[in-house]
Design a protein around this motif. Structure first.
Motif, mmCIF file in Angstrom:
data_model
loop_
_atom_site.group_PDB
_atom_site.id
_atom_site.type_symbol
_atom_site.label_atom_id
_atom_site.label_comp_id
_atom_site.label_asym_id
_atom_site.label_seq_id
_atom_site.Cartn_x
_atom_site.Cartn_y
_atom_site.Cartn_z
ATOM 1 N N ASN A 198 59.187 48.348 -45.644
ATOM 2 C CA ASN A 198 58.578 47.113 -46.145
ATOM 3 C C ASN A 198 58.219 46.214 -44.961
ATOM 4 O OD1 ASN A 198 59.099 47.238 -49.281
ATOM 5 N ND2 ASN A 198 60.964 47.958 -48.266
ATOM 6 N N PRO A 199 57.122 46.518 -44.265
ATOM 7 C CA PRO A 199 56.758 45.782 -43.045
ATOM 8 C C PRO A 199 56.630 44.273 -43.260
ATOM 9 C CG PRO A 199 55.282 47.656 -43.376
ATOM 10 C CD PRO A 199 56.178 47.586 -44.572
ATOM 11 N N ASP A 200 56.201 43.844 -44.447
ATOM 12 C CA ASP A 200 56.095 42.402 -44.709
ATOM 13 C C ASP A 200 57.466 41.729 -44.673
ATOM 14 O OD1 ASP A 200 53.369 42.634 -44.909
ATOM 15 O OD2 ASP A 200 53.316 42.551 -47.103
ATOM 16 N N ALA A 201 58.503 42.445 -45.126
ATOM 17 C CA ALA A 201 59.868 41.902 -45.081
ATOM 18 C C ALA A 201 60.322 41.758 -43.628
ATOM 19 C CB ALA A 201 60.828 42.799 -45.862
ATOM 20 N N TRP A 202 59.900 42.691 -42.761
ATOM 21 C CA TRP A 202 60.242 42.602 -41.337
ATOM 22 C C TRP A 202 59.513 41.415 -40.693
ATOM 23 C CZ3 TRP A 202 63.790 43.221 -38.078
ATOM 24 C CH2 TRP A 202 63.535 43.187 -36.705
ATOM 25 N N ILE A 203 58.251 41.255 -41.018
ATOM 26 C CA ILE A 203 57.484 40.117 -40.492
ATOM 27 C C ILE A 203 58.150 38.807 -40.935
ATOM 28 C CG2 ILE A 203 55.271 38.887 -40.663
ATOM 29 C CD1 ILE A 203 53.961 41.749 -40.841
ATOM 30 N N GLN A 204 58.594 38.754 -42.187
ATOM 31 C CA GLN A 204 59.277 37.565 -42.697
ATOM 32 C C GLN A 204 60.585 37.324 -41.943
ATOM 33 O OE1 GLN A 204 58.203 35.216 -45.113
ATOM 34 N NE2 GLN A 204 59.873 34.160 -44.070
ATOM 35 N N MET A 205 61.328 38.376 -41.678
ATOM 36 C CA MET A 205 62.596 38.214 -40.959
ATOM 37 C C MET A 205 62.356 37.658 -39.558
ATOM 38 S SD MET A 205 65.644 40.964 -40.393
ATOM 39 C CE MET A 205 67.287 40.396 -39.999
ATOM 40 N N LYS A 206 61.362 38.194 -38.871
ATOM 41 C CA LYS A 206 61.058 37.678 -37.533
ATOM 42 C C LYS A 206 60.618 36.219 -37.594
ATOM 43 C CE LYS A 206 59.223 40.208 -34.403
ATOM 44 N NZ LYS A 206 59.142 41.193 -33.325
ATOM 45 N N SER A 207 59.868 35.866 -38.622
ATOM 46 C CA SER A 207 59.463 34.477 -38.821
ATOM 47 C C SER A 207 60.686 33.588 -39.075
ATOM 48 C CB SER A 207 58.475 34.393 -39.989
ATOM 49 O OG SER A 207 58.158 33.057 -40.265
ATOM 50 N N ASP A 208 61.615 34.088 -39.888
ATOM 51 C CA ASP A 208 62.842 33.329 -40.171
ATOM 52 C C ASP A 208 63.670 33.133 -38.902
ATOM 53 O OD1 ASP A 208 62.080 33.154 -42.836
ATOM 54 O OD2 ASP A 208 63.416 34.765 -43.509
ATOM 55 N N ILE A 209 63.688 34.129 -38.022
ATOM 56 C CA ILE A 209 64.400 33.998 -36.746
ATOM 57 C C ILE A 209 63.732 32.925 -35.893
ATOM 58 C CG2 ILE A 209 64.964 35.178 -34.574
ATOM 59 C CD1 ILE A 209 65.223 37.796 -36.346
ATOM 60 N N ALA A 210 62.409 32.919 -35.842
ATOM 61 C CA ALA A 210 61.677 31.896 -35.073
ATOM 62 C C ALA A 210 61.992 30.494 -35.607
ATOM 63 C CB ALA A 210 60.176 32.160 -35.130
ATOM 64 N N VAL A 211 62.015 30.346 -36.918
ATOM 65 C CA VAL A 211 62.343 29.043 -37.529
ATOM 66 C C VAL A 211 63.777 28.656 -37.184
ATOM 67 C CG1 VAL A 211 62.735 27.869 -39.741
ATOM 68 C CG2 VAL A 211 60.643 29.208 -39.389
ATOM 69 N N GLN A 212 64.698 29.626 -37.237
ATOM 70 C CA GLN A 212 66.114 29.356 -36.933
ATOM 71 C C GLN A 212 66.287 28.887 -35.494
ATOM 72 O OE1 GLN A 212 68.334 29.995 -39.613
ATOM 73 N NE2 GLN A 212 69.624 28.636 -38.439
ATOM 74 N N ILE A 213 65.527 29.473 -34.574
ATOM 75 C CA ILE A 213 65.583 29.043 -33.173
ATOM 76 C C ILE A 213 65.191 27.573 -33.084
ATOM 77 C CG2 ILE A 213 64.443 29.290 -30.916
ATOM 78 C CD1 ILE A 213 64.330 32.358 -31.530
ATOM 79 N N ASP A 214 64.151 27.198 -33.790
ATOM 80 C CA ASP A 214 63.688 25.811 -33.793
ATOM 81 C C ASP A 214 64.702 24.888 -34.467
ATOM 82 O OD1 ASP A 214 61.901 23.681 -33.300
ATOM 83 O OD2 ASP A 214 61.051 23.895 -35.306
ATOM 84 N N VAL A 215 65.202 25.273 -35.629
ATOM 85 C CA VAL A 215 66.130 24.432 -36.394
ATOM 86 C C VAL A 215 67.451 24.242 -35.657
ATOM 87 C CG1 VAL A 215 67.545 24.391 -38.495
ATOM 88 C CG2 VAL A 215 65.121 24.946 -38.653
ATOM 89 N N ASP A 216 68.041 25.329 -35.175
ATOM 90 C CA ASP A 216 69.358 25.247 -34.536
ATOM 91 C C ASP A 216 69.316 24.701 -33.121
ATOM 92 O OD1 ASP A 216 70.767 26.145 -36.706
ATOM 93 O OD2 ASP A 216 71.155 28.139 -35.917
ATOM 94 N N TYR A 217 68.238 24.971 -32.412
ATOM 95 C CA TYR A 217 68.235 24.657 -30.982
ATOM 96 C C TYR A 217 67.135 23.697 -30.559
ATOM 97 C CZ TYR A 217 71.175 28.715 -31.378
ATOM 98 O OH TYR A 217 72.153 29.576 -31.778
ATOM 99 N N GLY A 218 66.274 23.330 -31.507
ATOM 100 C CA GLY A 218 65.176 22.424 -31.183
ATOM 101 C C GLY A 218 64.186 23.015 -30.199
ATOM 102 N N LEU A 219 64.104 24.328 -30.186
ATOM 103 C CA LEU A 219 63.188 24.999 -29.266
ATOM 104 C C LEU A 219 62.071 25.644 -30.057
ATOM 105 C CD1 LEU A 219 65.859 26.863 -27.097
ATOM 106 C CD2 LEU A 219 64.655 24.774 -26.494
ATOM 107 N N GLN A 220 60.864 25.428 -29.620
ATOM 108 C CA GLN A 220 59.739 26.111 -30.254
ATOM 109 C C GLN A 220 59.777 27.565 -29.802
ATOM 110 O OE1 GLN A 220 58.235 25.262 -32.609
ATOM 111 N NE2 GLN A 220 57.480 23.206 -32.600
ATOM 112 N N ASP A 221 59.707 28.472 -30.733
ATOM 113 C CA ASP A 221 59.690 29.889 -30.423
ATOM 114 C C ASP A 221 58.257 30.285 -30.115
ATOM 115 O OD1 ASP A 221 60.861 32.489 -30.221
ATOM 116 O OD2 ASP A 221 60.015 32.951 -32.191
ATOM 117 N N VAL A 222 57.960 30.465 -28.835
ATOM 118 C CA VAL A 222 56.607 30.808 -28.430
ATOM 119 C C VAL A 222 56.369 32.279 -28.709
ATOM 120 C CG1 VAL A 222 54.986 30.846 -26.516
ATOM 121 C CG2 VAL A 222 56.705 29.054 -26.637
ATOM 122 N N GLN A 223 55.363 32.566 -29.531
ATOM 123 C CA GLN A 223 55.087 33.962 -29.884
ATOM 124 C C GLN A 223 53.751 34.400 -29.358
ATOM 125 O OE1 GLN A 223 55.717 34.752 -34.014
ATOM 126 N NE2 GLN A 223 57.453 33.391 -34.110
#
Length: 186
Positions: free
Chosen positions: A161-186
């Motif tokens: 389910n590649p869309d679920a993987w894309i969503q997980m990576k997106s959720d990780i990027a958001v978590q980096i921003d939320v927890d650490y105040g860092l923009q996840d540069v992709q």
């Protein structure tokens, strides 16, 4: 890394290192971390402790076998979201084949044959991946599946389910921003 260390206690990591042995914890130095690899246990219904103990027992399980199993992971995330650390972050784990020497591996438990992580496991995987990214100066783009290294159907659900993987990576990027105040540069 100072920011990451402040956040670590939120993750509630249990350190239960496996014994050094040639099958699961060779004690080889991990010099530079270039990625985080997500796996699934392929053992439905088992928990973090079960999988940690499997790695620890490989010397006994391999006794007398012609073809030995070499396997381990830095972390195992259980069905209730608990995180167990099995290998120190400055040592390699036997999880990601040719990438053992430059990645941190996370094994994720799953309730059934689909390989889909339940909500608690998924949430901890996202948070742990985000913390590791910040700790090692990585972005969510450096979080990969075992499949991306070897073509193995692991983590099964997130390969199929590649869309679920894309969503997980997106959720990780958001978590980096939320927890650490860092923009996840992709």
């Amino acid at each position: 890394t100072v920011q990451a260390q402040k956040i670590l206690p939120k993750l509630s990591i249990q350190t239960k290192l496996i014994q050094k042995n040639k099958y699961s914890r060779p004690g080889i130095a991990l010099k530079k971390v270039k990625g985080v690899v997500i796996h699934y246990t392929a053992n439905p219904g088992t928990d973090a402790e079960d999988n940690r103990n499997y790695f620890n027992n490989l010397p006994k399980l391999n006794a007398g076998k012609q073809k030995a199993t070499y396997a381990s992971s830095h972390f195992v995330i259980g069905l209730e979201g608990q995180i167990v650390q099995c290998i120190p972050l400055n040592e390699i784990a036997y999880a990601s084949n040719g990438r053992n020497y430059d990645t941190i591996s996370i094994e994720c438990c799953h309730p059934d044959e689909t390989g889909k992580f339940n909500e608690a496991t998924y949430d901890s995987a996202v948070k742990l991946s985000a913390w590791l990214c910040v700790r090692f100066g990585l972005t969510s783009e450096n979080v990969i599946r075992h499949y991306d290294v070897t073509g193995k159907n692991c983590p099964k659900y997130y390969v199929e389910n590649p869309d679920a993987w894309i969503q997980m990576k997106s959720d990780i990027a958001v978590q980096i921003d939320v927890d650490y105040g860092l923009q996840d540069v992709q």
